[in-house]
Scaffold this active site. Structure first.
Site, PDB file in Angstrom:
ATOM      1  N   HIS A 103      -5.911  -2.015 -39.384  1.00 46.34           N
ATOM      2  CA  HIS A 103      -5.810  -2.666 -40.654  1.00 46.34           C
ATOM      3  C   HIS A 103      -5.056  -1.639 -41.568  1.00 46.34           C
ATOM      4  CE1 HIS A 103      -9.361  -5.482 -40.267  1.00 46.34           C
ATOM      5  NE2 HIS A 103      -9.581  -4.799 -39.142  1.00 46.34           N
ATOM      6  N   ASN A 155     -11.415  -0.300 -36.622  1.00 41.06           N
ATOM      7  CA  ASN A 155     -12.785  -0.665 -36.318  1.00 41.06           C
ATOM      8  C   ASN A 155     -12.907  -0.800 -34.597  1.00 41.06           C
ATOM      9  OD1 ASN A 155     -14.075  -1.097 -38.853  1.00 41.06           O
ATOM     10  ND2 ASN A 155     -13.197  -3.077 -39.024  1.00 41.06           N
ATOM     11  N   ASP A 198      -3.396  -9.963 -42.946  1.00 39.77           N
ATOM     12  CA  ASP A 198      -4.869 -10.654 -42.547  1.00 39.77           C
ATOM     13  C   ASP A 198      -5.078 -11.966 -43.098  1.00 39.77           C
ATOM     14  OD1 ASP A 198      -7.454  -8.932 -41.385  1.00 39.77           O
ATOM     15  OD2 ASP A 198      -7.918 -10.766 -42.669  1.00 39.77           O
ATOM     16  N   ILE A 199      -5.701 -12.816 -42.528  1.00 35.17           N
ATOM     17  CA  ILE A 199      -6.072 -14.144 -42.925  1.00 35.17           C
ATOM     18  C   ILE A 199      -7.193 -14.310 -44.334  1.00 35.17           C
ATOM     19  CG2 ILE A 199      -8.078 -14.897 -41.536  1.00 35.17           C
ATOM     20  CD1 ILE A 199      -6.275 -17.555 -40.841  1.00 35.17           C
ATOM     21  N   GLU A 229     -14.766  -7.305 -35.204  1.00 34.85           N
ATOM     22  CA  GLU A 229     -15.020  -8.897 -34.469  1.00 34.85           C
ATOM     23  C   GLU A 229     -13.949  -9.355 -33.634  1.00 34.85           C
ATOM     24  OE1 GLU A 229     -13.938 -11.098 -38.274  1.00 34.85           O
ATOM     25  OE2 GLU A 229     -15.455 -10.032 -39.478  1.00 34.85           O
ATOM     26  N   VAL A 230     -12.869  -8.704 -33.459  1.00 36.59           N
ATOM     27  CA  VAL A 230     -11.753  -9.023 -32.463  1.00 36.59           C
ATOM     28  C   VAL A 230     -11.795  -7.908 -31.469  1.00 36.59           C
ATOM     29  CG1 VAL A 230      -9.417 -10.014 -32.012  1.00 36.59           C
ATOM     30  CG2 VAL A 230     -10.652 -10.536 -34.335  1.00 36.59           C
ATOM     31  N   HIS A 244      -6.339  -3.347 -32.969  1.00 35.13           N
ATOM     32  CA  HIS A 244      -5.517  -3.406 -33.995  1.00 35.13           C
ATOM     33  C   HIS A 244      -6.078  -2.525 -35.175  1.00 35.13           C
ATOM     34  CE1 HIS A 244      -9.361  -5.530 -34.287  1.00 35.13           C
ATOM     35  NE2 HIS A 244      -9.503  -5.526 -35.846  1.00 35.13           N
TER      36      HIS A 244
HETATM   37  P1  AMP Z   1     -12.061  -6.489 -37.090  1.00 32.88           P
HETATM   38  O1  AMP Z   1     -13.346  -6.802 -37.880  1.00 32.88           O
HETATM   39  O2  AMP Z   1     -11.562  -4.980 -37.343  1.00 32.88           O
HETATM   40  O3  AMP Z   1     -11.995  -7.004 -35.665  1.00 32.88           O
HETATM   41  O4  AMP Z   1     -10.932  -7.333 -38.122  1.00 32.88           O
HETATM   42  C1  AMP Z   1     -10.475  -8.678 -37.542  1.00 32.88           C
HETATM   43  C2  AMP Z   1      -9.719  -8.959 -38.704  1.00 32.88           C
HETATM   44  O5  AMP Z   1      -9.059 -10.063 -38.206  1.00 32.88           O
HETATM   45  C3  AMP Z   1     -10.392  -9.789 -40.001  1.00 32.88           C
HETATM   46  O6  AMP Z   1     -10.154  -9.012 -40.889  1.00 32.88           O
HETATM   47  C4  AMP Z   1     -10.001 -11.134 -39.916  1.00 32.88           C
HETATM   48  O7  AMP Z   1     -10.012 -11.487 -41.324  1.00 32.88           O
HETATM   49  C5  AMP Z   1      -8.861 -11.124 -39.117  1.00 32.88           C
HETATM   50  N1  AMP Z   1      -8.466 -12.374 -38.564  1.00 32.88           N
HETATM   51  C6  AMP Z   1      -9.007 -13.187 -37.723  1.00 32.88           C
HETATM   52  N2  AMP Z   1      -8.204 -14.261 -37.285  1.00 32.88           N
HETATM   53  C7  AMP Z   1      -7.173 -14.126 -37.859  1.00 32.88           C
HETATM   54  C8  AMP Z   1      -5.693 -14.836 -37.816  1.00 32.88           C
HETATM   55  N3  AMP Z   1      -5.696 -15.948 -37.170  1.00 32.88           N
HETATM   56  N4  AMP Z   1      -4.828 -14.587 -38.560  1.00 32.88           N
HETATM   57  C9  AMP Z   1      -4.561 -13.170 -39.372  1.00 32.88           C
HETATM   58  N5  AMP Z   1      -6.083 -12.477 -39.413  1.00 32.88           N
HETATM   59  C10 AMP Z   1      -7.151 -13.039 -38.651  1.00 32.88           C
END
Ligand code: AMP
Length: 118
Positions: free
Chosen positions: A106, A91, A33-34, A99-100, A104
């Site tokens: 974690h 999530n 994770d970034i 967010e995405v 996925h």
């Molecule tokens: P969620 O809130 O469960 O959708 O988590 C999305 C996660 O993706 C967050 O923890 C972000 O930090 C991570 N994230 C977003 N963009 C990137 C990226 N380019 N590389 C790695 N992690 C990312």
């Protein structure tokens, strides 16, 4: 929610954004994770173009579901967190703060994680 391939994880799967790769197979791609929320924080994204866990289960066969679940364990093994333990988080939807909009998991570990809500 309809899947939208403009999301950042779809771009990662297309090779448009660089990642720090941990594991990959036919079902999943895992990377760090970034913005890590624990000493070890990895993401295991599905190769299936699905928004979240319910969408994945609804639109996948047993082999695909098994493959993705096994990929999560393979990643945890590579991270070396199996013995000391880790937290697995999916999530899903707006109440979770997802967010995405691409499935996925974690994997959080590498230290004693805070408890409270979970
Ligand atoms: P969620 O809130 O469960 O959708 O988590 C999305 C996660 O993706 C967050 O923890 C972000 O930090 C991570 N994230 C977003 N963009 C990137 C990226 N380019 N590389 C790695 N992690 C990312």
């Amino acid at each position: 929610m309809e899947y939208n391939s403009n999301n950042v994880f779809a771009k990662i799967l297309r090779g448009e954004i660089e990642i720090n790769k941990i594991y990959e197979d036919d079902f999943a791609l895992a990377f760090y994770d970034i913005t890590p929320k624990a000493k070890i924080h990895a993401l295991v994204i599905s190769k299936a173009m699905v928004v979240d866990f319910a969408d994945f289960i609804e639109h996948s066969n047993a082999a695909e579901i098994e493959g993705y679940m096994r990929a999560i364990v393979r990643t945890a093994e590579k991270l070396g967190v199996i013995e000391d333990g880790y937290r697995l988080v999916f999530n899903s939807g707006k109440n979770s703060g997802q967010e995405v909009p691409h499935l996925h998991a974690h994997i959080l570990g590498g230290e004693k994680l805070p408890t409270g809500q979970l």
